[in-house]
Scaffold this motif. Structure first.
Motif, short mmCIF file in Angstrom:
data_model
loop_
_atom_site.label_atom_id
_atom_site.label_comp_id
_atom_site.label_asym_id
_atom_site.label_seq_id
_atom_site.Cartn_x
_atom_site.Cartn_y
_atom_site.Cartn_z
N GLY A 1 4.94 4.68 -11.41
CA GLY A 1 6.10 3.99 -10.86
C GLY A 1 5.94 3.67 -9.39
O GLY A 1 6.24 2.55 -8.96
N SER A 2 5.46 4.62 -8.61
CA SER A 2 5.29 4.38 -7.17
C SER A 2 4.34 3.22 -6.90
O SER A 2 4.59 2.38 -6.02
N PHE A 3 3.26 3.15 -7.68
CA PHE A 3 2.27 2.08 -7.48
C PHE A 3 2.81 0.72 -7.91
O PHE A 3 2.81 -0.24 -7.13
N LEU A 4 3.31 0.64 -9.14
CA LEU A 4 3.77 -0.65 -9.67
C LEU A 4 5.05 -1.13 -8.99
O LEU A 4 5.21 -2.34 -8.75
N LEU A 5 5.93 -0.20 -8.65
CA LEU A 5 7.17 -0.60 -8.00
C LEU A 5 6.93 -1.03 -6.56
O LEU A 5 7.70 -1.83 -6.01
N GLY A 6 5.87 -0.51 -5.94
CA GLY A 6 5.50 -1.00 -4.61
C GLY A 6 5.12 -2.47 -4.66
O GLY A 6 5.47 -3.26 -3.78
N ILE A 7 4.41 -2.85 -5.72
CA ILE A 7 4.03 -4.26 -5.91
C ILE A 7 5.27 -5.09 -6.22
O ILE A 7 5.46 -6.19 -5.68
N LEU A 8 6.14 -4.55 -7.11
CA LEU A 8 7.35 -5.28 -7.49
C LEU A 8 8.28 -5.50 -6.30
O LEU A 8 8.88 -6.58 -6.17
N SER A 9 8.40 -4.49 -5.43
CA SER A 9 9.29 -4.62 -4.28
C SER A 9 8.83 -5.72 -3.33
O SER A 9 9.65 -6.36 -2.66
N MET B 1 14.02 -4.58 -7.27
CA MET B 1 13.29 -3.44 -7.83
C MET B 1 14.27 -2.42 -8.40
O MET B 1 14.05 -1.88 -9.49
N TYR B 2 15.37 -2.15 -7.69
CA TYR B 2 16.33 -1.15 -8.17
C TYR B 2 17.09 -1.64 -9.40
O TYR B 2 17.44 -0.84 -10.27
N VAL B 3 17.36 -2.94 -9.49
CA VAL B 3 17.97 -3.48 -10.71
C VAL B 3 17.03 -3.25 -11.90
O VAL B 3 17.45 -2.79 -12.98
N PHE B 4 15.75 -3.54 -11.70
CA PHE B 4 14.76 -3.34 -12.76
C PHE B 4 14.70 -1.87 -13.18
O PHE B 4 14.65 -1.55 -14.38
N CYS B 5 14.71 -0.97 -12.20
CA CYS B 5 14.60 0.47 -12.51
C CYS B 5 15.85 1.01 -13.20
O CYS B 5 15.76 1.97 -13.98
N SER C 1 0.80 -1.22 0.00
CA SER C 1 0.00 0.00 0.00
C SER C 1 0.83 1.27 0.00
O SER C 1 0.31 2.36 -0.23
N LEU C 2 2.14 1.16 0.22
CA LEU C 2 2.97 2.36 0.34
C LEU C 2 3.02 3.17 -0.95
O LEU C 2 3.03 4.40 -0.92
N GLY C 3 3.05 2.47 -2.09
CA GLY C 3 3.09 3.18 -3.36
C GLY C 3 1.86 4.02 -3.61
O GLY C 3 1.92 5.06 -4.30
N LEU C 4 0.71 3.61 -3.04
CA LEU C 4 -0.53 4.36 -3.22
C LEU C 4 -0.45 5.76 -2.63
O LEU C 4 -1.13 6.68 -3.09
N ILE C 5 0.37 5.94 -1.60
CA ILE C 5 0.49 7.24 -0.93
C ILE C 5 0.97 8.30 -1.92
O ILE C 5 0.49 9.44 -1.91
N VAL C 6 1.89 7.92 -2.80
CA VAL C 6 2.38 8.85 -3.82
C VAL C 6 1.45 8.85 -5.03
O VAL C 6 1.12 9.91 -5.58
N THR C 7 0.99 7.66 -5.43
CA THR C 7 0.20 7.54 -6.65
C THR C 7 -1.09 8.34 -6.59
O THR C 7 -1.42 9.09 -7.52
N ILE C 8 -1.84 8.22 -5.50
CA ILE C 8 -3.12 8.92 -5.37
C ILE C 8 -2.91 10.43 -5.38
O ILE C 8 -3.68 11.17 -6.00
N PHE C 9 -1.87 10.88 -4.72
CA PHE C 9 -1.54 12.31 -4.70
C PHE C 9 -1.29 12.82 -6.12
O PHE C 9 -1.85 13.84 -6.55
#
Length: 402
Positions: free
Chosen positions: A349-357, A365-369, A46-54
Motif C-alpha cells: 500500500g505504501s508503495f502503490l499509494l505513493g504513486i497514486l497520490s 488517494m483517500y477516496v480510493f482507499c 519515493s516516499l512510499g519506498l521508505i515504508v515498503t523497503i522496511f
C-alpha cells in the motif's frame, strides 16, 4: 478453581518489548516522510519506498526467524533482533541521502521482523493456557497503544524540536526494548516438550500456519487501505494546513480505541467475531473517506476517531482469530503468518499509494482507499465471516438441544 497469574514479570517484559519496538516503528513511519522531504529533498513518488523497503525486509525475515527459534531458541532470536533494531536506530543520526536512508531501512526492517516475530511466539508461551484469549487481548493492546504513542510523540517532536529529537527517542526506546528482553525468562522447556510430542512441520508448513491464512489475507486488504493513513497523513496534514491537528489526530485515535476496547472485547466473546469486525471495517472506511473530504481540523480529527475505532479493533480481532485457528504449539507461527500478510499489505500500500497520490493527489488517494476498505468487508465475509457465522449457529443449536 483459582486462575493462573497473567500479569507476571515475563508477560510484562515481552509486552513492553513489543511496545517499545512498535513505538519506534509507528513513530518513524509517520515522521520519516517529513524528514525525507525536508532534509533529503526526496520526491513524492519515493516516499512510499521508505515504508515498503522496511516492511519487505521484515517480511522476508519473519518466517526465517520462526524457523531459527526452533534451533537457536526464542530468546536468542529476540535478542539478535532487538540488538539489530538498536543499531539501526542509532544510525539514523548520520543519514544524509535518500539512498543511505533506504539502505538503513533494510537493516532496521530485519531487526523489526525478527524481534516482533519472537515476541509473538514468546507471549504465547508465557500466558497461562486457560487465560490465552484474555492474555492475547492485553498483549494486542500494548501494540495498539504503540500505534498511538509513536505517531503522537514523533509528530509533536518534529513540529517542536526537529528530526534529531525523534531519532534520539528512537534510540532510547530501542535501549528499553533490549533491557526488557534481557530480563525476560522464556519457558523454552515448554517449547521443546511440545516439539518432542508433535511431529515437526516440514516445507512451507514450517514457516506458515495454513489455518490462519484466510484471516491473514483479509488482514492484508485492511492493511493496504490503512497504509494511506500511517504513511501519508502527516504530509497530507501539512499540505492542508492541519499541522498542529496532525499531532492530536492519533490522540483522538487512542481515546476512541481505548474507550471502545472493553465493549468490543465483550461483544467479540458474547456475540461472535462478525458482530465486531463488520462495524469496525465500516468505521475505518468512513474515517478514511472523511480524510479525503476534510477542510477543517474538526473533520480531520473526527476521521481520526473513526479510523482508531475501526482499525484498532480490527487488528486485535484478526490477530486473535489467527492465533485461535492454530494448535497451541503453532501459535507463534500463526502470529508470524498474520504479520507477514499484514506487513505485506502495509508495504504494498505504501508503495502503490505513493504513486497514486502523485497522479490523483492525496484526496483522490483517500477516496480510493475508502473503497478498498469497503472491499475488505467482502474479503472477510468470503474468507472467514461466512464460516464463522455457520459455526456459531451450529453451536447455538447444540446448546439449545442440550
Amino acid at each position: 478453581m483459582q486462575k493462573s497469574k497473567l500479569w507476571t514479570k515475563d508477560f510484562l517484559a515481552v509486552s513492553l518489548t513489543s511496545f517499545f519496538v512498535f513505538v519506534i516503528f509507528y513513530m518513524l513511519t509517520v515522521t520519516l516522510p517529513l524528514f525525507a522531504t525536508d532534509e533529503l529533498h526526496a520526491s513524492k513518488q519515493s516516499l512510499g519506498l521508505i515504508v515498503t523497503i522496511f516492511l519487505v525486509s521484515g517480511i522476508v525475515f519473519r518466517p526465517l526467524a520462526g524457523k531459527w527459534m526452533t534451533t537457536l531458541g526464542q530468546k536468542k532470536v529476540l535478542l539478535i533482533g532487538v540488538f539489530i533494531f538498536l543499531i539501526g536506530s542509532i544510525l539514523y543520526m548520520n543519514i544524509h541521502s535518500l539512498s543511505a536512508l533506504l539502505l538503513l531501512r533494510v537493516l532496521h526492517g530485519i531487526g523489526f521482523g525478527m524481534s516482533t516475530t519472537a515476541t509473538g511466539a514468546i507471549v504465547a508461551n508465557v500466558i497461562p493456557e486457560q487465560r490465552k484469549g484474555e492474555g492475547m487481548g492485553y498483549y494486542a493492546t500494548f501494540m495498539n497503544l504503540a500505534m498511538v504513542v509513536g505517531p503522537f510523540v514523533g509528530l509533536t517532536l518534529t513540529n517542536t524540536l526537529g528530526h534529531t529529537a525523534v531519532f534520539t527517542v528512537a534510540v532510547v526506546s530501542s535501549v528499553l526494548a533490549v533491557l526488557c528482553s534481557l530480563v525476560l525468562r522464556v519457558p523454552e522447556v515448554q517449547a521443546s516438550s511440545a516439539t518432542n510430542e508433535i511431529q515437526p512441520a516440514k516445507g512451507l508448513a514450517a514457516f506458515f500456519e495454513y489455518r490462519s491464512l484466510p484471516i491473514s489475507v483479509a488482514g492484508l486488504v485492511v492493511a493496504f487501505s490503512y497504509a494511506s493513513v500511517i504513511s501519508f497523513v502527516s504530509i497530507y496534514a501539512k499540505e492542508m494546513g492541519f499541522t498542529q491537528a496532525s499531532s492530536f489526530f492519533f490522540v483522538v485515535y487512542a481515546v476512541c480505541l481505548l474507550a471502545s476496547r472493553p465493549f468490543t472485547g465483550k461483544w467479540f466473546d458474547q456475540y461472535g467475531e462478525n458482530s465486531v469486525v463488520y462495524p469496525s471495517i465500516l468505521s475505518l472506511a468512513i474515517g478514511i473517506f472523511l480524510l479525503s473530504q476534510a477542510t477543517t481540523s474538526w473533520v480531520f480529527l473526527l476521521a481520526g476517531a473513526l479510523i482508531g475505532l475501526g482499525f484498532g479493533t480490527i487488528t486485535s480481532s484478526f490477530q486473535s482469530i489467527a492465533v485461535k485457528k492454530a494448535s497451541p504449539h503453532r501459535r507463534g507461527v500463526a502470529t508470524a503468518t498474520f504479520f507477514v500478510f499484514f506487513d505485506s499489505g502495509m508495504g504494498l500500500g505504501s508503495f502503490l499509494l505513493g504513486i497514486l497520490s502523485t497522479a490523483a493527489g492525496y484526496k483522490g488517494m483517500y477516496v480510493f482507499c475508502s473503497i478498498v476498505a469497503l472491499l475488505a468487508i467482502a474479503a472477510y465475509l468470503v474468507l472467514h465471516g461466512r464460516k464463522s457465522q455457520k459455526q456459531r449457529i451450529i453451536s447455538q443449536n447444540e446448546s439449545l438441544g442440550k
